[in-house]
Design a protein around this motif. Structure first.
Motif, PDB file in Angstrom:
ATOM      1  N   LEU A 164      12.031  88.646  54.814  1.00  0.00           N
ATOM      2  CA  LEU A 164      12.315  88.088  56.128  1.00  0.00           C
ATOM      3  C   LEU A 164      12.234  89.163  57.211  1.00  0.00           C
ATOM      4  O   LEU A 164      11.707  88.923  58.305  1.00  0.00           O
ATOM      5  CB  LEU A 164      13.698  87.444  56.146  1.00  0.00           C
ATOM      6  N   GLY A 214       8.627  89.954  57.751  1.00  0.00           N
ATOM      7  CA  GLY A 214       7.971  88.808  58.385  1.00  0.00           C
ATOM      8  C   GLY A 214       8.294  88.697  59.860  1.00  0.00           C
ATOM      9  O   GLY A 214       7.389  88.538  60.696  1.00  0.00           O
ATOM     10  N   PHE A 215       9.554  88.797  60.220  1.00  0.00           N
ATOM     11  CA  PHE A 215       9.934  88.659  61.626  1.00  0.00           C
ATOM     12  C   PHE A 215       9.541  89.892  62.439  1.00  0.00           C
ATOM     13  O   PHE A 215       9.216  89.774  63.634  1.00  0.00           O
ATOM     14  CB  PHE A 215      11.435  88.399  61.747  1.00  0.00           C
ATOM     15  N   SER A 267       5.928  89.367  63.136  1.00  0.00           N
ATOM     16  CA  SER A 267       5.778  88.339  64.171  1.00  0.00           C
ATOM     17  C   SER A 267       6.060  88.916  65.549  1.00  0.00           C
ATOM     18  O   SER A 267       5.348  88.614  66.523  1.00  0.00           O
ATOM     19  CB  SER A 267       6.732  87.167  63.897  1.00  0.00           C
ATOM     20  N   ALA A 270       2.839  88.122  58.658  1.00  0.00           N
ATOM     21  CA  ALA A 270       3.871  87.118  58.899  1.00  0.00           C
ATOM     22  C   ALA A 270       3.624  85.861  58.067  1.00  0.00           C
ATOM     23  O   ALA A 270       4.556  85.247  57.537  1.00  0.00           O
ATOM     24  CB  ALA A 270       3.931  86.771  60.385  1.00  0.00           C
ATOM     25  N   TYR A 284       4.854  86.735  54.469  1.00  0.00           N
ATOM     26  CA  TYR A 284       6.276  86.922  54.231  1.00  0.00           C
ATOM     27  C   TYR A 284       7.148  85.782  54.765  1.00  0.00           C
ATOM     28  O   TYR A 284       8.263  85.597  54.307  1.00  0.00           O
ATOM     29  CB  TYR A 284       6.743  88.244  54.844  1.00  0.00           C
ATOM     30  N   LEU A 285       6.641  85.018  55.726  1.00  0.00           N
ATOM     31  CA  LEU A 285       7.418  83.908  56.273  1.00  0.00           C
ATOM     32  C   LEU A 285       6.828  82.553  55.930  1.00  0.00           C
ATOM     33  O   LEU A 285       7.527  81.549  55.944  1.00  0.00           O
ATOM     34  CB  LEU A 285       7.514  84.020  57.802  1.00  0.00           C
ATOM     35  N   VAL A 324       6.132  78.682  59.400  1.00  0.00           N
ATOM     36  CA  VAL A 324       7.163  79.325  60.215  1.00  0.00           C
ATOM     37  C   VAL A 324       6.545  80.234  61.264  1.00  0.00           C
ATOM     38  O   VAL A 324       6.982  80.281  62.417  1.00  0.00           O
ATOM     39  CB  VAL A 324       8.135  80.131  59.325  1.00  0.00           C
ATOM     40  N   SER A 325       5.507  80.979  60.880  1.00  0.00           N
ATOM     41  CA  SER A 325       4.930  81.981  61.780  1.00  0.00           C
ATOM     42  C   SER A 325       4.164  81.370  62.952  1.00  0.00           C
ATOM     43  O   SER A 325       4.180  81.921  64.059  1.00  0.00           O
ATOM     44  CB  SER A 325       4.003  82.925  61.001  1.00  0.00           C
TER      45      SER A 325
END
Length: 306
Positions: A18, A21-22, A25, A245, A248-249, A253-254
C-alpha cells in the motif's frame, strides 16, 4: 506461533504494498500535472512535431527501464496499449482548436477515468474483473472523481483509458494454463518497453503521414525540442509510476486517483507560478459603487471605474 508469524508477515507485506502503491500514485499525479511546465513559454505550433519529440523521449526512458529490468520478454500485444494512447494524444490538437483545452480536458479525463476504472472493475475486453472489499465505496469514489472532472474528446478519453488493457490482459492470461501468455510476468514494469515502443511507433507513423500531407513541409519548432524532451521524460516517469500503482494497488484503485489529481496540480502551477488567473480590476484605480442600475445591460448592478 507459526500462524501468528504468518499473519504479521502478511500484514507487513500488505502495508508495504500500500505504501509503494500510494507513493507511486502521488509521484504520478505530481508529474502528470507538471510535465507540460517546461514547454509553457515555447511555441509548439500545431503540436504534431512536438508530440513526436515527446514520444521519442518516452521511448528512451522505456529503454532504460528495460535494461534495469534485465530485458524481460517482449509481448507485442502490449504495444496496442501504446497505439491507443498515441492515437488519443494526436486528437488533442484538433480538440483544443475546436472546443478548447478546458472543456476538452474535462471530457477526456472523465472518459479516461470511466474506461480505465470500469474495464478493471467489471472485466471488460477479456481481462479478469477486480474484486474490492467495499464495492459501494469504490463506486462512490469513482463517481465523486468523475464530478471533478464533443465527440473527439470522448474518443480521446476512451483511448487513454484503454491503454492499460493489453497489459492487464496479458497478466490475467499469464496466470492461466493453456494460453500463449501462460507464465507471463505479473510485474507491470516488465511491459513498459513494449507499451512505450507502441507509443513511439504509432507517433512516428502519424508524424510521417502528417509530413506527407504537408508535402514534406511540416511545421518544425527547434526551440521546443529540448523542453519537449524534458516534458516527455517527466511523462514517462509518471506513467512508470502508474504501472507501479496498478501493480501494488490494482487498476481499479489507481485510475480514479491518477486521472483526477493532475488537474489540481496543473491548476496550482497555473495560478501560483504562471499567474494565469489575474484580478479583474487593478488595485491602482479606486472603485465607485454608486453607479445607477440603468448604466448596466439588463439593469444588472455592478461596479465601474472612475
Amino acid at each position: 506461533m507459526n500462524i501468528w508469524k504468518a499473519y504479521n508477515t502478511f500484514n507487513s507485506s500488505n502495508g508495504t504494498d500500500l505504501t509503494i502503491g500510494f507513493t507511486s500514485s502521488t509521484v504520478a499525479v505530481f508529474l502528470f500535472g507538471t510535465n507540460f511546465v517546461p514547454v509553457k513559454k515555447f511555441d509548439t505550433g500545431d503540436g504534431m512535431f512536438f508530440q513526436w519529440i515527446i514520444c521519442a523521449s518516452i521511448w528512451i526512458v522505456s529503454l532504460v527501464i528495460n535494461l534495469i529490468q534485465n530485458c524481460p520478454q517482449f509481448w507485442p500485444l502490449a504495444m496496442v496499449g501504446g497505439f491507443a494512447w498515441a492515437t488519443g494524444n494526436v486528437t488533442v490538437v484538433p480538440i483544443v482548436k475546436t472546443i478548447g483545452l478546458a472543456l476538452g480536458l474535462l471530457i477526456w479525463a472523465s472518459f479516461n477515468l470511466l474506461t480505465g476504472w470500469a474495464s478493471s472493475r467489471f472485466g471488460w475486453f477479456g481481462i479478469d474483473p477486480e474484486e474490492v472489499s467495499r464495492p459501494i465505496l469504490n463506486y462512490i469514489g469513482a463517481g465523486l472523481s468523475l464530478l471533478r472532472g464533443c465527440s473527439l474528446a470522448v474518443v480521446a478519453g476512451i483511448l487513454y483509458g484503454s491503454s492499460f488493457v493489453p497489459v492487464l490482459y496479458i497478466k490475467d492470461h499469464g496466470r492461466r494454463n493453456g494460453t500463449i501468455y501462460t507464465g507471463a510476468s505479473q510485474f507491470d514494469l516488465d511491459y513498459v518497453f513494449a507499451h512505450f515502443s507502441g507509443i513511439f511507433l504509432t507517433s512516428t507513423i502519424y508524424f510521417l503521414i502528417y509530413c506527407a500531407v504537408r508535402k514534406n513541409k511540416p511545421d518544425v519548432y527547434p526551440q521546443a525540442i529540448l523542453p519537449g524532451f524534458v516534458s516527455g521524460v517527466l511523462w514517462a516517469i509518471a506513467n512508470c509510476c502508474w504501472f507501479m500503482a496498478n501493480h501494488y494497488l490494482s487498476a481499479v484503485v489507481s485510475f480514479p486517483i491518477i486521472t483526477t489529481g493532475p488537474g489540481l496540480v496543473a491548476a496550482v502551477w497555473g495560478v501560483l507560478v504562471f499567474k494565469e488567473i489575474k484580478e479583474l480590476f487593478s488595485s491602482e484605480l479606486p472603485l465607485r459603487t454608486d453607479t445607477p442600475a440603468s448604466d448596466f445591460p439588463n439593469g444588472n448592478m455592478g461596479v465601474r471605474r472612475q
